[in-house]
Design a protein around this motif. Structure first.
Motif, PDB file in Angstrom:
ATOM      1  N   PRO A 441      12.159 -50.480  43.784  1.00 35.64           N
ATOM      2  CA  PRO A 441      11.691 -49.158  43.341  1.00 35.64           C
ATOM      3  C   PRO A 441      12.746 -48.447  42.496  1.00 35.64           C
ATOM      4  CG  PRO A 441      11.204 -49.506  45.664  1.00 35.64           C
ATOM      5  CD  PRO A 441      12.070 -50.655  45.249  1.00 35.64           C
ATOM      6  N   ASN A 442      12.297 -47.904  41.363  1.00 36.06           N
ATOM      7  CA  ASN A 442      13.148 -47.142  40.440  1.00 36.06           C
ATOM      8  C   ASN A 442      14.275 -47.965  39.823  1.00 36.06           C
ATOM      9  OD1 ASN A 442      11.679 -44.748  40.873  1.00 36.06           O
ATOM     10  ND2 ASN A 442      12.863 -44.322  42.737  1.00 36.06           N
ATOM     11  N   ALA A 443      14.173 -49.295  39.908  1.00 36.54           N
ATOM     12  CA  ALA A 443      15.168 -50.140  39.244  1.00 36.54           C
ATOM     13  C   ALA A 443      14.956 -50.079  37.729  1.00 36.54           C
ATOM     14  CB  ALA A 443      15.062 -51.578  39.735  1.00 36.54           C
ATOM     15  N   PRO A 469       9.977 -43.636  30.813  1.00 36.02           N
ATOM     16  CA  PRO A 469      11.362 -43.776  31.277  1.00 36.02           C
ATOM     17  C   PRO A 469      11.942 -42.432  31.714  1.00 36.02           C
ATOM     18  CG  PRO A 469      11.267 -43.838  28.872  1.00 36.02           C
ATOM     19  CD  PRO A 469       9.842 -43.825  29.349  1.00 36.02           C
ATOM     20  N   THR A 470      12.673 -42.456  32.803  1.00 33.27           N
ATOM     21  CA  THR A 470      13.360 -41.256  33.299  1.00 33.27           C
ATOM     22  C   THR A 470      14.758 -41.647  33.745  1.00 33.27           C
ATOM     23  OG1 THR A 470      12.586 -41.600  35.569  1.00 33.27           O
ATOM     24  CG2 THR A 470      11.164 -40.299  34.115  1.00 33.27           C
ATOM     25  N   GLY A 471      15.564 -40.641  34.040  1.00 34.47           N
ATOM     26  CA  GLY A 471      16.904 -40.927  34.529  1.00 34.47           C
ATOM     27  C   GLY A 471      16.881 -41.665  35.851  1.00 34.47           C
ATOM     28  N   GLY A 472      15.867 -41.391  36.672  1.00 39.83           N
ATOM     29  CA  GLY A 472      15.753 -42.071  37.957  1.00 39.83           C
ATOM     30  C   GLY A 472      15.093 -43.428  37.871  1.00 39.83           C
ATOM     31  N   LEU A 521      18.520 -42.008  21.396  1.00 37.22           N
ATOM     32  CA  LEU A 521      19.117 -40.668  21.361  1.00 37.22           C
ATOM     33  C   LEU A 521      18.166 -39.621  21.925  1.00 37.22           C
ATOM     34  CD1 LEU A 521      20.819 -40.733  17.828  1.00 37.22           C
ATOM     35  CD2 LEU A 521      21.954 -40.818  20.048  1.00 37.22           C
ATOM     36  N   ASN A 522      16.875 -39.765  21.649  1.00 42.56           N
ATOM     37  CA  ASN A 522      15.888 -38.794  22.141  1.00 42.56           C
ATOM     38  C   ASN A 522      15.668 -38.896  23.645  1.00 42.56           C
ATOM     39  OD1 ASN A 522      15.554 -37.983  19.498  1.00 42.56           O
ATOM     40  ND2 ASN A 522      13.677 -39.180  19.168  1.00 42.56           N
ATOM     41  N   ASN A 523      16.072 -40.025  24.234  1.00 43.58           N
ATOM     42  CA  ASN A 523      15.860 -40.237  25.675  1.00 43.58           C
ATOM     43  C   ASN A 523      17.173 -40.639  26.347  1.00 43.58           C
ATOM     44  OD1 ASN A 523      12.630 -40.339  26.063  1.00 43.58           O
ATOM     45  ND2 ASN A 523      13.177 -41.303  24.118  1.00 43.58           N
ATOM     46  N   GLN A 524      18.214 -39.893  26.065  1.00 42.79           N
ATOM     47  CA  GLN A 524      19.517 -40.221  26.629  1.00 42.79           C
ATOM     48  C   GLN A 524      19.474 -40.178  28.153  1.00 42.79           C
ATOM     49  OE1 GLN A 524      22.609 -37.762  24.988  1.00 42.79           O
ATOM     50  NE2 GLN A 524      22.655 -38.864  23.050  1.00 42.79           N
ATOM     51  N   GLY A 525      20.067 -41.208  28.745  1.00 42.59           N
ATOM     52  CA  GLY A 525      20.091 -41.318  30.191  1.00 42.59           C
ATOM     53  C   GLY A 525      18.888 -42.037  30.759  1.00 42.59           C
ATOM     54  N   ALA A 526      17.809 -42.142  29.959  1.00 46.90           N
ATOM     55  CA  ALA A 526      16.599 -42.818  30.423  1.00 46.90           C
ATOM     56  C   ALA A 526      16.357 -44.127  29.679  1.00 46.90           C
ATOM     57  CB  ALA A 526      15.387 -41.907  30.255  1.00 46.90           C
ATOM     58  N   VAL A 527      16.900 -44.244  28.464  1.00 49.92           N
ATOM     59  CA  VAL A 527      16.655 -45.424  27.629  1.00 49.92           C
ATOM     60  C   VAL A 527      17.975 -45.920  27.053  1.00 49.92           C
ATOM     61  CG1 VAL A 527      15.532 -46.318  25.547  1.00 49.92           C
ATOM     62  CG2 VAL A 527      14.333 -44.673  26.997  1.00 49.92           C
ATOM     63  N   SER A 528      18.194 -47.230  27.149  1.00 53.63           N
ATOM     64  CA  SER A 528      19.297 -47.865  26.430  1.00 53.63           C
ATOM     65  C   SER A 528      18.692 -48.934  25.524  1.00 53.63           C
ATOM     66  CB  SER A 528      20.294 -48.503  27.397  1.00 53.63           C
ATOM     67  OG  SER A 528      19.678 -49.499  28.184  1.00 53.63           O
ATOM     68  N   ALA A 529      19.131 -48.974  24.270  1.00 55.04           N
ATOM     69  CA  ALA A 529      18.529 -49.879  23.286  1.00 55.04           C
ATOM     70  C   ALA A 529      19.582 -50.780  22.673  1.00 55.04           C
ATOM     71  CB  ALA A 529      17.816 -49.077  22.198  1.00 55.04           C
ATOM     72  N   ASN A 530      19.249 -52.054  22.548  1.00 54.85           N
ATOM     73  CA  ASN A 530      20.077 -53.029  21.848  1.00 54.85           C
ATOM     74  C   ASN A 530      19.195 -53.740  20.825  1.00 54.85           C
ATOM     75  OD1 ASN A 530      22.617 -52.913  23.561  1.00 54.85           O
ATOM     76  ND2 ASN A 530      21.084 -53.417  25.108  1.00 54.85           N
ATOM     77  N   ILE A 531      19.704 -53.894  19.622  1.00 53.79           N
ATOM     78  CA  ILE A 531      18.900 -54.479  18.549  1.00 53.79           C
ATOM     79  C   ILE A 531      19.523 -55.793  18.112  1.00 53.79           C
ATOM     80  CG2 ILE A 531      18.004 -54.189  16.215  1.00 53.79           C
ATOM     81  CD1 ILE A 531      18.890 -51.131  18.263  1.00 53.79           C
ATOM     82  N   PHE A 532      18.661 -56.791  17.951  1.00 52.75           N
ATOM     83  CA  PHE A 532      19.083 -58.123  17.525  1.00 52.75           C
ATOM     84  C   PHE A 532      18.201 -58.580  16.361  1.00 52.75           C
ATOM     85  CE2 PHE A 532      19.803 -57.604  22.031  1.00 52.75           C
ATOM     86  CZ  PHE A 532      21.100 -58.051  22.222  1.00 52.75           C
ATOM     87  N   THR A 533      18.757 -59.462  15.554  1.00 45.62           N
ATOM     88  CA  THR A 533      17.986 -60.104  14.488  1.00 45.62           C
ATOM     89  C   THR A 533      18.097 -61.610  14.652  1.00 45.62           C
ATOM     90  OG1 THR A 533      18.316 -58.295  12.909  1.00 45.62           O
ATOM     91  CG2 THR A 533      17.741 -60.441  11.999  1.00 45.62           C
ATOM     92  N   VAL A 631       2.807 -44.825  34.407  1.00 46.43           N
ATOM     93  CA  VAL A 631       2.213 -43.699  33.680  1.00 46.43           C
ATOM     94  C   VAL A 631       2.178 -42.444  34.545  1.00 46.43           C
ATOM     95  CG1 VAL A 631       0.081 -42.891  32.567  1.00 46.43           C
ATOM     96  CG2 VAL A 631       0.861 -45.246  32.226  1.00 46.43           C
ATOM     97  N   THR A 632       2.029 -42.612  35.838  1.00 46.74           N
ATOM     98  CA  THR A 632       1.881 -41.470  36.750  1.00 46.74           C
ATOM     99  C   THR A 632       3.167 -40.652  36.886  1.00 46.74           C
ATOM    100  OG1 THR A 632       2.449 -42.836  38.679  1.00 46.74           O
ATOM    101  CG2 THR A 632       0.135 -42.730  38.050  1.00 46.74           C
ATOM    102  N   LYS A 633       4.271 -41.135  36.343  1.00 43.73           N
ATOM    103  CA  LYS A 633       5.532 -40.387  36.451  1.00 43.73           C
ATOM    104  C   LYS A 633       5.576 -39.189  35.509  1.00 43.73           C
ATOM    105  CE  LYS A 633       8.146 -44.475  37.893  1.00 43.73           C
ATOM    106  NZ  LYS A 633       9.282 -45.364  37.618  1.00 43.73           N
ATOM    107  N   ASP A 634       4.649 -39.133  34.547  1.00 37.97           N
ATOM    108  CA  ASP A 634       4.600 -37.995  33.622  1.00 37.97           C
ATOM    109  C   ASP A 634       3.156 -37.524  33.509  1.00 37.97           C
ATOM    110  OD1 ASP A 634       5.003 -36.103  31.724  1.00 37.97           O
ATOM    111  OD2 ASP A 634       5.733 -37.458  30.158  1.00 37.97           O
ATOM    112  N   PRO A 635       2.641 -36.858  34.545  1.00 34.25           N
ATOM    113  CA  PRO A 635       1.221 -36.461  34.549  1.00 34.25           C
ATOM    114  C   PRO A 635       0.874 -35.431  33.482  1.00 34.25           C
ATOM    115  CG  PRO A 635       2.397 -35.477  36.398  1.00 34.25           C
ATOM    116  CD  PRO A 635       3.344 -36.450  35.764  1.00 34.25           C
TER     117      PRO A 635
END
Length: 765
Positions: A441-443, A469-472, A521-533, A631-635
């Motif tokens: 849960p919340n992993a 995505p959330t901080g938790g 940047l818009n979701n700091q703490g909730a999203v981490s992004a790595n880009i590959f080609t 989806v239910t985390k943001d009603p």
């Protein structure tokens, strides 16, 4: 330069002459006959054993050459006057093959080559040469024979590694962008570059020591070669980069530039012959100067590769094989014994020279042995060298025939052994549970998003928003930009966060990097992004996807559907290569997979985004429902409706599956009572007709519909759907919602849970 010798010697009897006016139609007939025989033998016999085409080309040459004594038809098909013509045409094609080989090579890879590839590349060349020369000295002493240059030739030439042959082998085995393939390409490039430098140097040393040429001519030839290389590096290469710079992104290279490069290839062959080097060296060096990949390298390969590599290169191999008379084997038994001993020693020492360093670097035993065989492969480049020295009378008929047979045996042995030793899909076996339903849960939810073009970015980010995505309960996104490998031989994999200053054509991924960085940047703490080609052949892209998913411990892979829909539901474009890729990933992925069918519905912050999940039961549906629960985390932004379709008699599947289904639905039923934006609906569907009716009634009430793929599951609600299914990769419900007859405007997200067993049931396109 003569590159055909006296073909009258090949047939060992006077051959009929033909009028010059008949040479062109005769040449066309010869090419057709050779092409047809090579294709028929390959597709009927050798392809089923996964053997390369060069084998059928060599066999065709043996059948048409003097080894088969029935010469009546051969003399009519290959009369004396035509033999030099077809020989010259084949060499012309091979010169362009060497040019294209240079175009596809990325010499800059040598700078990035790791210690393992560098060590293997050097040792696989040096060790067999040393072992071969020592064996030559020992055998000469044992047989009490005088030293013979052709024995040293066998020892040295059989020790070389050709990048073109290694690349062709890996491509035939579909290992080009596997871990083993990348190591083989890097090691082969190192070895081949050393080979080119040493052989060019050796030719000049030989000229100093025994050709009888005036010293000033030798110095002139050396100076001319150096001047040519400098001109290519400092004049031609910058000019080619200027062409790349002035070609707008997405636009083709002007034909005038292609014509100019074609003329330069012809001129380079003339110049290299003028300073007493093989006419193949100049085109190869010029090819190395061409920037690989799009737009210029890709344009050249697209225009020339099919014609020269597909027609003239097989012609060249067959003509080379036609020069060999296998009946000459045994004329000199002592020399035959010495040749065989040398060939065995150099081959075994070459395998061991690659095998031992790989083991020291802690590679698995089978993988290390496979790389040894890959570095010992032989093919067209070695055959060209043997044919050239046979024409120059450096080696006799018997030695040439033995070398030809050795190439044939190795060309059969190496791919067979590599196929037996190395299975790239074995690492994807589901030893660990990597899916959504088994997460704590919340992993952190780890997602691999595959992007083909800028069009795919918005649907993927929209689906990431749906996962709330959330901080938790954060998500980690690995965005993989997939680009088809064209105009280069070596696949490329770039991690943009690690190599921020890479000078490679990074602009291809700029439109992918920017949106994902902004989303992070818009979701700091909730999203981490790595880009590959990843730049690789379209039929091997699944290797990059599955390997990255394995390395990043991904829970789900997001794949764009191969069809692009307009907002009104019409089809804008369709990519069958993407569909084949999706099917390959579904069969091999080490985690769950989701296919996104985008219909133009994107989330807006001012509007409620309506999501539905169609639940029939089974592993895939439970995985899809687990994703939908996020989806239910943001009603306030999303609403979720779960529609359970149950059979009237309740016999949708076995009792244990029903227990698991009820368990995963129990928590959701409780949430639907306390949350106004969460709805749970049960519908009875006793057959496919009622299922269709229910789906039609709700399909346009939502912006996104989530379904499980349910591959291989039969139930009363969907009985008969599979017989009319157009896209099995979407499952029967997903396929129904996407079909043009259904007229559904909602986006579809199809989920398949991680397959636990290797070699699970696949499907056909």
């Amino acid at each position: 330069m003569e590159f055909g010798g006296n073909w009258d010697d090949v047939f060992k009897s006077p051959a009929p002459l033909v009028r010059a006016s008949h040479l062109v139609p005769l040449l066309e007939l010869q090419i057709v006959v050779i092409f047809v025989i090579t294709q028929v033998t390959h597709h009927l016999f050798f392809k089923r054993f996964k053997l390369p085409k060069v084998i059928s080309q060599i066999v065709t040459g043996i059948l048409l050459g003097p080894s088969i004594k029935d010469k009546s038809g051969k003399e009519s098909l290959f009369p004396l006057l035509s033999q030099d013509v077809i020989g010259m045409a084949s060499v012309f094609g091979y010169a362009f093959f060497m040019f294209l080989t240079g175009v596809k090579m990325d010499v800059g890879m040598i700078k990035k080559t790791g210690h393992k590839a560098l060590t293997i590349g050097i040792l696989s060349l040096v060790v067999p040469i040393v072992c071969g020369l020592l064996t030559t000295f020992a055998c000469t002493y044992v047989f009490k024979e005088e030293e013979d240059d052709k024995v040293y030739f066998v020892a040295v030439t059989h020790s070389l590694t050709s990048f073109a042959v290694v690349s062709s082998l890996l491509q035939d085995l579909k290992l080009l962008n596997s871990e083993l393939g990348r190591l083989g390409l890097s090691s082969g490039l190192v070895s081949d570059m050393i080979n080119v430098i040493t052989t060019s140097t050796a030719s000049f040393i030989r000229a100093f020591m025994g050709t009888g040429q005036p010293t000033y001519k030798i110095y002139r030839d050396i100076g001319s070669l150096i001047a040519y290389i400098l001109a290519v590096v400092f004049i031609i290469r910058p000019a080619l980069f200027w062409i790349v710079k002035h070609t707008p992104a997405g636009r083709p290279v002007k034909d005038a530039y292609i014509y100019a490069i074609f003329l330069m290839v012809l001129l380079s062959g003339v110049l290299s012959d003028m300073f007493n080097q093989t006419a193949l060296l100049g085109p190869f060096i010029l090819g190395l100067a061409v920037p690989d990949g799009p737009p210029l390298g890709a344009a050249i390969v697209k225009k020339f590769d099919c014609f020269f590599s597909g027609v003239f290169t097989p012609l060249f191999v067959t003509i080379c094989a036609m020069k060999a008379d296998l009946s000459s084997i045994g004329d000199d038994r002592k020399l035959l014994t010495l040749d065989i001993v040398l060939l065995v020693v150099t081959f075994v020492s070459k395998v061991m020279a690659s095998f031992v360093p790989s083991l020291i670097c802690k590679m698995p035993f089978n993988d290390a042995l496979a790389i040894g065989f890959i570095m010992s492969s032989k093919g067209i480049v070695e055959l060209a060298s043997y044919s050239l020295f046979h024409d120059y009378k450096t080696i006799d008929d018997q030695t040439f025939a033995v070398l030809l047979v050795s190439v044939l045996i190795i060309a059969i042995l190496v791919p067979s052994m590599v196929n037996y030793l190395y299975d790239p899909s074995s690492k994807y076996a589901g030893y660990q549970k990597r899916n959504i339903i088994d997460m704590k849960p919340n992993a952190e939810l780890r997602i691999l998003a595959c992007i083909h073009s800028q069009y795919d970015v918005a649907p993927v980010i929209n689906l990431l928003d749906v996962s709330c995505p959330t901080g938790g309960s954060p998500i980690s996104v690995n965005a993989l930009h997939l680009i088809e490998l064209v105009g280069r031989a070596s696949p490329v994999f770039i991690a943009h966060q690690i190599h921020e200053k890479v000078t490679f054509n990074i602009h291809f991924s700029e439109k992918v990097i920017g949106p994902f960085n902004q989303y992070q940047l818009n979701n700091q703490g909730a999203v981490s992004a790595n880009i590959f080609t990843a730049i690789s052949p379209s039929n091997l892209m699944h290797e990059d996807i599955c390997t990255l998913a394995l390395d990043k411990l991904t829970s789900i892979i997001l794949l764009p559907f191969h069809r692009k829909f307009a907002f009104d539901g019409s089809i804008e474009s369709e990519g069958n290569a993407r569909r084949a890729l999706n099917c390959s990933v579904l069969e091999r992925a080490p985690c769950s997979i989701g296919i996104i069918v985008h219909r133009g519905h994107l989330r807006h912050s001012s509007q409620l985004y309506r999501v539905a999940m169609i639940f029939l039961g089974g592993r895939d549906d439970r995985e899809a429902l687990t994703f939908a629960k996020r989806v239910t985390k943001d009603p306030g932004s999303f609403s979720l409706t779960v529609v359970r379709l149950d059979a009237e008699d309740g016999k949708t599947m076995n009792d244990w599956e029903k227990v698991l289904d009820n368990e995963v639905l129990k928590e959701f039923k409780q949430k639907s009572v306390a949350n106004a934006h969460v709805t749970y609906v049960e519908e009875t569907a006793k057959d496919a007709v009622q299922t269709t009716r229910i789906l039609r009634s709700i399909m346009n009430e939502f912006e996104l519909i989530i379904v499980g793929r349910r591959n291989g599951l039969d139930s009363p609600q969907t009985l008969g759907f599979s017989e009319w299914s157009e896209f099995p990769e979407l499952g029967v419900i997903g396929d129904l919602l996407v079909s043009s007859d259904f007229d559904c405007n909602a986006s579809i997200f199809v989920v398949q849970q991680q397959q636990q067993l290797k070699g699970s049931k696949g499907f056909k396109l």
